[in-house]
Design a protein around this motif. Structure first.
Motif, PDB file in Angstrom:
ATOM      1  N   PRO A  65     -12.458  -4.878   5.657  1.00 44.77           N
ATOM      2  CA  PRO A  65     -10.500  -5.166   6.089  1.00 44.77           C
ATOM      3  C   PRO A  65     -10.013  -3.858   5.550  1.00 44.77           C
ATOM      4  CG  PRO A  65     -12.252  -7.045   5.749  1.00 44.77           C
ATOM      5  CD  PRO A  65     -13.463  -5.884   5.204  1.00 44.77           C
ATOM      6  N   HIS A  66      -8.849  -4.635   6.286  1.00 47.68           N
ATOM      7  CA  HIS A  66      -7.722  -2.699   6.480  1.00 47.68           C
ATOM      8  C   HIS A  66      -6.770  -3.435   5.138  1.00 47.68           C
ATOM      9  CE1 HIS A  66      -4.779   0.010   6.889  1.00 47.68           C
ATOM     10  NE2 HIS A  66      -4.949   0.913   7.452  1.00 47.68           N
ATOM     11  N   PHE A  67      -6.400  -3.442   4.340  1.00 43.74           N
ATOM     12  CA  PHE A  67      -5.594  -4.052   3.196  1.00 43.74           C
ATOM     13  C   PHE A  67      -3.992  -4.330   4.821  1.00 43.74           C
ATOM     14  CE2 PHE A  67      -2.024  -3.911   0.020  1.00 43.74           C
ATOM     15  CZ  PHE A  67      -2.840  -3.877  -0.586  1.00 43.74           C
ATOM     16  N   ASN A  68      -3.588  -3.563   4.910  1.00 44.51           N
ATOM     17  CA  ASN A  68      -2.495  -3.555   6.188  1.00 44.51           C
ATOM     18  C   ASN A  68      -3.245  -3.871   7.509  1.00 44.51           C
ATOM     19  OD1 ASN A  68      -1.275  -3.164   3.426  1.00 44.51           O
ATOM     20  ND2 ASN A  68      -0.408  -1.237   4.449  1.00 44.51           N
ATOM     21  N   LEU A  69      -3.332  -4.544   7.961  1.00 45.55           N
ATOM     22  CA  LEU A  69      -3.865  -5.615   9.130  1.00 45.55           C
ATOM     23  C   LEU A  69      -4.632  -6.437   9.000  1.00 45.55           C
ATOM     24  CD1 LEU A  69      -6.273  -2.655  11.097  1.00 45.55           C
ATOM     25  CD2 LEU A  69      -3.938  -3.101  10.690  1.00 45.55           C
ATOM     26  N   ARG A  70      -3.815  -7.464  10.115  1.00 48.68           N
ATOM     27  CA  ARG A  70      -4.103  -8.598   9.962  1.00 48.68           C
ATOM     28  C   ARG A  70      -5.306  -9.410  10.068  1.00 48.68           C
ATOM     29  NH1 ARG A  70       1.690 -10.492  13.775  1.00 48.68           N
ATOM     30  NH2 ARG A  70       2.879  -9.732  12.436  1.00 48.68           N
ATOM     31  N   CYS A 118      -6.577   5.247   2.200  1.00 49.98           N
ATOM     32  CA  CYS A 118      -5.196   5.364   2.380  1.00 49.98           C
ATOM     33  C   CYS A 118      -5.061   4.281   3.704  1.00 49.98           C
ATOM     34  CB  CYS A 118      -5.581   7.143   2.692  1.00 49.98           C
ATOM     35  SG  CYS A 118      -4.111   7.810   3.686  1.00 49.98           S
ATOM     36  N   GLU A 119      -4.091   3.684   3.986  1.00 51.79           N
ATOM     37  CA  GLU A 119      -4.740   3.135   5.073  1.00 51.79           C
ATOM     38  C   GLU A 119      -3.630   3.885   6.659  1.00 51.79           C
ATOM     39  OE1 GLU A 119      -0.388   1.826   6.450  1.00 51.79           O
ATOM     40  OE2 GLU A 119       0.764   2.409   5.136  1.00 51.79           O
ATOM     41  N   PHE A 120      -4.148   5.291   5.784  1.00 54.25           N
ATOM     42  CA  PHE A 120      -4.102   6.002   7.212  1.00 54.25           C
ATOM     43  C   PHE A 120      -5.343   6.086   7.371  1.00 54.25           C
ATOM     44  CE2 PHE A 120       0.235   7.078   6.613  1.00 54.25           C
ATOM     45  CZ  PHE A 120       1.120   6.074   7.738  1.00 54.25           C
ATOM     46  N   ARG A 121      -6.417   6.183   7.337  1.00 52.38           N
ATOM     47  CA  ARG A 121      -7.732   6.512   6.689  1.00 52.38           C
ATOM     48  C   ARG A 121      -8.342   4.671   7.099  1.00 52.38           C
ATOM     49  NH1 ARG A 121      -4.376  10.738   4.810  1.00 52.38           N
ATOM     50  NH2 ARG A 121      -5.695  12.734   5.686  1.00 52.38           N
ATOM     51  N   SER A 122      -9.664   4.775   6.188  1.00 56.43           N
ATOM     52  CA  SER A 122      -9.713   3.481   6.327  1.00 56.43           C
ATOM     53  C   SER A 122      -8.833   2.327   6.308  1.00 56.43           C
ATOM     54  CB  SER A 122     -11.364   2.911   5.551  1.00 56.43           C
ATOM     55  OG  SER A 122     -11.376   2.998   3.946  1.00 56.43           O
ATOM     56  N   GLY A 123      -8.108   2.247   5.216  1.00 52.79           N
ATOM     57  CA  GLY A 123      -7.264   1.887   4.157  1.00 52.79           C
ATOM     58  C   GLY A 123      -8.185   0.363   3.536  1.00 52.79           C
ATOM     59  N   ASN A 124      -9.532   0.592   3.609  1.00 53.42           N
ATOM     60  CA  ASN A 124      -9.855  -1.232   3.144  1.00 53.42           C
ATOM     61  C   ASN A 124      -9.359  -0.541   1.463  1.00 53.42           C
ATOM     62  OD1 ASN A 124     -11.954   0.981   1.864  1.00 53.42           O
ATOM     63  ND2 ASN A 124     -13.550   1.269   2.824  1.00 53.42           N
ATOM     64  N   TYR A 125      -9.900  -2.240   0.723  1.00 54.52           N
ATOM     65  CA  TYR A 125      -9.246  -2.104  -0.707  1.00 54.52           C
ATOM     66  C   TYR A 125     -10.607  -3.228  -1.167  1.00 54.52           C
ATOM     67  CZ  TYR A 125      -8.367  -6.459   1.392  1.00 54.52           C
ATOM     68  OH  TYR A 125      -8.307  -7.888   2.525  1.00 54.52           O
ATOM     69  N   ASN A 152       0.311   5.155  -4.294  1.00 56.88           N
ATOM     70  CA  ASN A 152       0.717   6.347  -3.036  1.00 56.88           C
ATOM     71  C   ASN A 152       1.168   5.336  -1.234  1.00 56.88           C
ATOM     72  OD1 ASN A 152       1.552   8.633  -2.450  1.00 56.88           O
ATOM     73  ND2 ASN A 152       0.325   8.463  -0.763  1.00 56.88           N
ATOM     74  N   GLU A 153       2.371   5.306  -1.132  1.00 56.64           N
ATOM     75  CA  GLU A 153       2.813   5.235   0.691  1.00 56.64           C
ATOM     76  C   GLU A 153       1.679   3.655   0.607  1.00 56.64           C
ATOM     77  OE1 GLU A 153       1.435   9.113   2.510  1.00 56.64           O
ATOM     78  OE2 GLU A 153       3.499   9.640   1.966  1.00 56.64           O
ATOM     79  N   GLN A 154       1.981   2.750  -0.735  1.00 57.96           N
ATOM     80  CA  GLN A 154       1.819   1.793  -0.008  1.00 57.96           C
ATOM     81  C   GLN A 154       2.910   1.137  -0.012  1.00 57.96           C
ATOM     82  OE1 GLN A 154      -0.986   2.881  -2.395  1.00 57.96           O
ATOM     83  NE2 GLN A 154      -1.584   2.833  -0.716  1.00 57.96           N
ATOM     84  N   HIS A 155       3.078  -0.602   0.809  1.00 61.00           N
ATOM     85  CA  HIS A 155       4.248  -0.667   0.583  1.00 61.00           C
ATOM     86  C   HIS A 155       4.250  -1.904   1.568  1.00 61.00           C
ATOM     87  CE1 HIS A 155       3.674  -0.141   5.321  1.00 61.00           C
ATOM     88  NE2 HIS A 155       3.020   0.377   5.173  1.00 61.00           N
ATOM     89  N   GLY A 156       4.881  -2.662   1.303  1.00 63.92           N
ATOM     90  CA  GLY A 156       5.143  -4.496   2.088  1.00 63.92           C
ATOM     91  C   GLY A 156       5.123  -5.624   1.141  1.00 63.92           C
ATOM     92  N   PRO A 157       4.512  -7.226   1.009  1.00 66.96           N
ATOM     93  CA  PRO A 157       4.728  -8.471   0.118  1.00 66.96           C
ATOM     94  C   PRO A 157       3.456  -7.522  -0.389  1.00 66.96           C
ATOM     95  CG  PRO A 157       5.710  -8.471   2.040  1.00 66.96           C
ATOM     96  CD  PRO A 157       4.927  -7.496   2.795  1.00 66.96           C
ATOM     97  N   ARG A 158       2.220  -7.337   0.263  1.00 68.94           N
ATOM     98  CA  ARG A 158       0.927  -7.099  -0.152  1.00 68.94           C
ATOM     99  C   ARG A 158       0.679  -6.222  -0.941  1.00 68.94           C
ATOM    100  NH1 ARG A 158      -4.740  -7.708   3.196  1.00 68.94           N
ATOM    101  NH2 ARG A 158      -5.994  -8.301   1.105  1.00 68.94           N
ATOM    102  N   TYR A 159       1.703  -5.322  -1.362  1.00 64.08           N
ATOM    103  CA  TYR A 159       1.137  -4.206  -2.323  1.00 64.08           C
ATOM    104  C   TYR A 159       1.982  -4.744  -3.095  1.00 64.08           C
ATOM    105  CZ  TYR A 159       3.390  -0.160  -4.482  1.00 64.08           C
ATOM    106  OH  TYR A 159       2.996   0.703  -5.553  1.00 64.08           O
ATOM    107  N   ALA A 160       3.030  -5.674  -2.988  1.00 65.16           N
ATOM    108  CA  ALA A 160       4.473  -5.566  -4.084  1.00 65.16           C
ATOM    109  C   ALA A 160       3.880  -6.680  -4.827  1.00 65.16           C
ATOM    110  CB  ALA A 160       5.449  -6.154  -3.836  1.00 65.16           C
ATOM    111  N   ALA A 161       2.885  -7.692  -4.469  1.00 68.63           N
ATOM    112  CA  ALA A 161       2.186  -8.706  -5.282  1.00 68.63           C
ATOM    113  C   ALA A 161       1.005  -8.238  -6.311  1.00 68.63           C
ATOM    114  CB  ALA A 161       1.252  -9.732  -4.604  1.00 68.63           C
TER     115      ALA A 161
END
Length: 842
Positions: free
Chosen positions: A88-93, A343-350, A400-409
């Motif tokens: 799963p991607h960190f920022n995808l629903r 990196c969210e512009f690559r695999s974005g996994n976490y 680096n260049e992460q963003h949004g509430p999920r990153y903030a947590a």
């Protein structure tokens, strides 16, 4: 003559007018405004465009450990592309995975290595038998059938720079079979095969791994030399970690840095160095993100990292070398930590939240290595590696260049733990790839510094001088971690430097908010350009700095302590020259469009009317255009498909035409002020997927430079409907109408800017100006009864036009220092950045 007064406190611009005009600059030294941050100017170094490997890191052998054909961990090769695990991607629903993949750049089993002569006397193979270390599981097996006939060659990083009289330190590991009796000869050879340096190891008969070291002294020079190993006996030889360094590195450090590139960085006197990324710190996946523990110790024990920019990093320039470099140039360390997100512009996994403790432990261990006491586990390791005293680590960036509430947590978790143990550190929060945003900030419990990234087109800084003024001040400061003018400026021309200088001046003026900044990217190898504009260019032998480098250097060396209020008064030129001289055209972008009934009226006369398309009057610059009697139609997709009216030029006029969208993504593009196939202005109606309208400036064929603020259309352009478009092109203004209604207006960007400040240490009054126009500007300086010496220093960085660039061997655009005796009247050159230093008198 009418005098126009513009009052902008601290920062000012003059509307673009032609002809030489005058400006009055009044400085109020009795008041002070925002401070200018002492730490405003730093540098950001990332492994991109071979900036480290084959660049700042002085290693001359590429693929020294024979590992570069190895696929990155957790990936597989499919049809020439590496594909990461589809987690799963960190920022995808809905736990969606990214479909990202990357073309695999390596086609050989042993990239950059080859046989000197391709015959059967020597056979090569990658071996995993008896690996040297766990970090380098492969070695090169060389089976020699005929001694002294063939040789193994490494081309380095697009050639090895060898200089006459210079010393080079060679080391490698070798083991041999029972039949091999030696010797092994190492040499540096010119591109044409001449031997430049040579050394023979006579005793290469060890059956187990043994390290060999020698000094190679060059008798001649060649910037594209090659490294060669020759074998004097039959049998099998295994090689690993073949390393070659110039003996002279920056500060004479072992495993050190290329001297000219390090000197460029040191000469900027950066307050800090941000490292290692950027996208590099995120990795193409979490399985391939860099781990600092793999980057310390002897080089044969360091595991490589695959850069998101498409090549392997040996981690030779590792965590220890980074910290040492910071210390060597008297800069603070700003270390960027991966917080378990790729990196969210690559695999974005976490890394899942349930497993995040291991990532946090790595972060704490890194901090301990940098500044922990010598009796701690990692402080002891630092001491063992030769540095018992703490390094100057002052900042830690969380992602680096992460963003949004999920990153903030996740940020909140890291912030709390790190601050409890290391309260002296300043922690930096990522804000994505753009401005500081409430979407991210509002979910953070506490922020020391927020990181804004700003890659902008030419003239954006001129149109947005109030960008930082508009931020609501809070209990956090701003770090502009990555900025550059990188569109519409070639590879980094004078226009870029002017825009960057204006941007820096706006940061200086808002020193109560903006306390740190760093240009990006810093370094680029001319053979691997990943980013359009970079600060320092190099190849194996040469290097040069872009004009923006010298603009930053000027600003750094002449930084005031506090800002002083400034007011400008402008007297425009009496005679204005038309600003939009040129031809006209029609264009599309991923849209099928028909244009018809093109008419142009100049000085009340019809001077052009479209008839008998295409005829000989129109040039189809890009795309295939279909013509009828009075219309021109584009039926293909593609960016910037363009046709223009040839051999015609107009000054002030009214252009009318009909336009109909047939299909596609956007709508209409009407070029004007067309200077050539590659330089023009255009009205773009239906930009951003048929939702907005905007004026755009295009240079170099496809680079969008000056862009006015996008305006939303009242309604999308309808497919199949004919529209009436009208451009009213005046002396210094263009109005665009759609069906008789004013849609948008274009005026050229401002060209003159000024700030002033005081240096508390010297008492100097420091004035900085930018003239981004094509005409000189004469100023009258009003110091409001401030007593200064009549003589002053003027530092000017200028070029003959906005297109001028520094290049290899022609680094000619640098600051020039002169003394001035009449401070009351100063004339600033066109396309110039200026600093005036006034000495206070008793």
């Amino acid at each position: 003559m009418k005098q126009l007064l513009l009052f902008f406190i601290l920062f000012h611009s003059i509307v673009t007018v032609s002809g030489q005009h005058k400006v009055s600059i009044k400085i109020d030294a009795s008041k002070v405004a925002a401070p200018v941050s002492k730490t405003l100017h730093g540098v950001f170094f990332e492994e991109i465009s071979h900036g480290g490997e084959g660049g700042l890191y002085a290693e001359l052998i590429q693929n020294r450990g024979f590992e570069e054909s190895t696929l990155p961990h957790g990936t597989k090769l499919e049809n020439g592309f590496i594909v990461p695990d589809r987690s799963p991607h960190f920022n995808l629903r809905n736990n969606e995975a990214s479909d990202w993949k990357m073309e695999w750049p390596y086609k050989s089993q042993w990239p950059t290595w080859r046989l000197l002569n391709n015959d059967s006397s020597v056979a090569l193979a990658l071996s995993t038998d008896k690996p040297l270390t766990a970090a380098t599981p492969h070695s090169m097996q060389v089976d020699v059938k005929t001694p002294n006939v063939n040789a193994l060659v490494n081309e380095g990083f697009w050639g090895i720079n060898v200089e006459k009289g210079a010393h080079y330190t060679l080391s490698f590991f070798i083991r041999v079979s029972d039949h091999y009796k030696g010797p092994v000869t190492a040499s540096l050879r010119s591109e044409k095969g001449a031997i430049l340096a040579s050394y023979t190891f006579a005793d290469c008969t060890n059956k187990e791994w043994k390290k060999y070291v020698c000094d190679l002294t060059a008798t001649q020079s060649d910037p594209k030399a090659q490294f060669v190993l020759s074998f004097g006996s039959t049998g099998s030889v295994w090689l690993d970690v073949v390393s070659l360094f110039p003996a002279k590195t920056f500060k004479d450090r072992r495993n050190g840095l290329r001297n000219d590139l390090a000197q460029y960085i040191a000469a900027l006197h950066p307050a800090f160095v941000r490292w290692p990324g950027g996208c590099f710190v995120e990795g193409i996946s979490v399985a391939n993100s860099p781990n600092w523990k793999h980057s310390i110790g002897e080089i044969e024990h360091r595991r490589a990292t695959f850069s998101p920019w498409g090549y392997w990093s040996t981690n030779g320039f590792g965590f220890h070398e980074y910290l040492q470099f910071c210390e060597d140039i008297n800069a603070a360390a700003l270390y960027v930590m991966n917080i378990g997100v790729s990196c969210e512009f690559r695999s974005g996994n976490y890394v899942p939240d349930s497993e995040i403790d291991s990532v946090l432990t790595d972060v704490l261990d890194a901090i301990e290595y940098a500044i922990g006491p010598v009796n701690s586990k990692w402080g002891m390791q630092r001491s063992f590696n030769g540095h018992p005293e703490p390094f100057p680590l002052k900042y830690v960036e969380l992602g680096n260049e992460q963003h949004g509430p999920r990153y903030a947590a996740r940020y909140n978790t890291f912030y709390k733990v790190i601050k409890e143990k290391y309260p002296q550190l300043q922690l930096i929060a990522s804000m994505g790839i753009g401005d500081v945003n409430r979407h991210t900030l509002d979910s953070m419990k506490q922020v020391d510094i927020a990181d804004e990234h700003a890659y902008k087109p030419a003239y954006w800084a001129m149109r947005n001088t109030n960008h930082f003024d508009k931020y609501k001040r809070g209990d956090w400061k701003m770090y502009v971690g990555e900025y550059a003018t990188n569109s519409g400026v070639g590879a980094g021309n004078m226009t870029a430097a002017l825009s960057d200088a204006v941007y820096i001046m706006s940061m200086e003026r808002n020193g109560d908010l903006v306390t740190m900044s760093s240009y990006a990217p810093l370094l680029v190898n001319e053979h691997d350009v990943d980013w359009p504009v970079n600060l320092i260019h190099f190849n194996s032998a040469k290097s040069f700095a872009r004009i923006s480098y010298y603009a930053i250097k000027m600003m750094t060396e002449n930084r005031a302590t506090v800002n002083l209020p400034v007011t400008t008064s402008i007297i425009p030129a009496v005679i204005k020259k038309p600003q939009f001289k040129g031809s006209i055209g029609v264009a599309t972008w991923d849209t099928q469009t028909e244009y018809a009934d093109i008419k142009l009226v100049e000085n009340g006369k019809l001077v052009y009317e479209s008839k008998n398309f295409p005829g000989t009057e129109w040039k189809q610059v890009r795309g295939t255009w279909t013509a009828s009697d009075s219309s021109l139609q584009q039926n293909n997709n593609g960016p910037q498909l363009f046709a223009r009216l040839k051999n015609r030029s107009f000054n002030t006029y009214t252009l009318t035409l009909k336009a109909r969208k047939i299909g596609g993504t956007n709508a209409f593009i009407v070029p004007f002020a067309v200077k050539s196939d590659s330089t023009l202005l255009r009205a773009h109606i239906g930009s951003w997927v048929n939702s907005h309208c905007v004026f755009e400036s295009v240079t170099h064929g496809d680079e969008v430079a000056d862009v006015t603020n996008q305006q939303r259309l009242a309604a999308p352009v309808e497919t199949g409907r004919w529209y009436e478009i009208r451009l009213e092109v005046g002396v210094d203004k263009v109005d665009c109408y759609l069906d008789g209604k004013l849609l948008m207006t274009y005026t050229p960007p401002p060209v003159f800017f000024a700030i002033a400040g005081k240096d508390s240490a010297t008492g100097d009054i420091i004035i900085k100006t930018v003239n981004a126009g094509s005409e000189p500007i004469t100023t009258h300086l009003d110091l409001d009864n401030l007593k200064v010496h009549s003589k002053a220093k003027l530092i000017t960085l200028s070029a003959p036009n906005g297109e001028a660039e520094n290049t290899f061997g022609k680094e000619i655009y640098k600051p020039v220092v002169s003394n001035i005796t009449n401070i009351n009247s100063l004339t600033f050159k066109p396309w110039s950045i200026n600093v005036i230093r006034l000495k206070a008198s008793d």
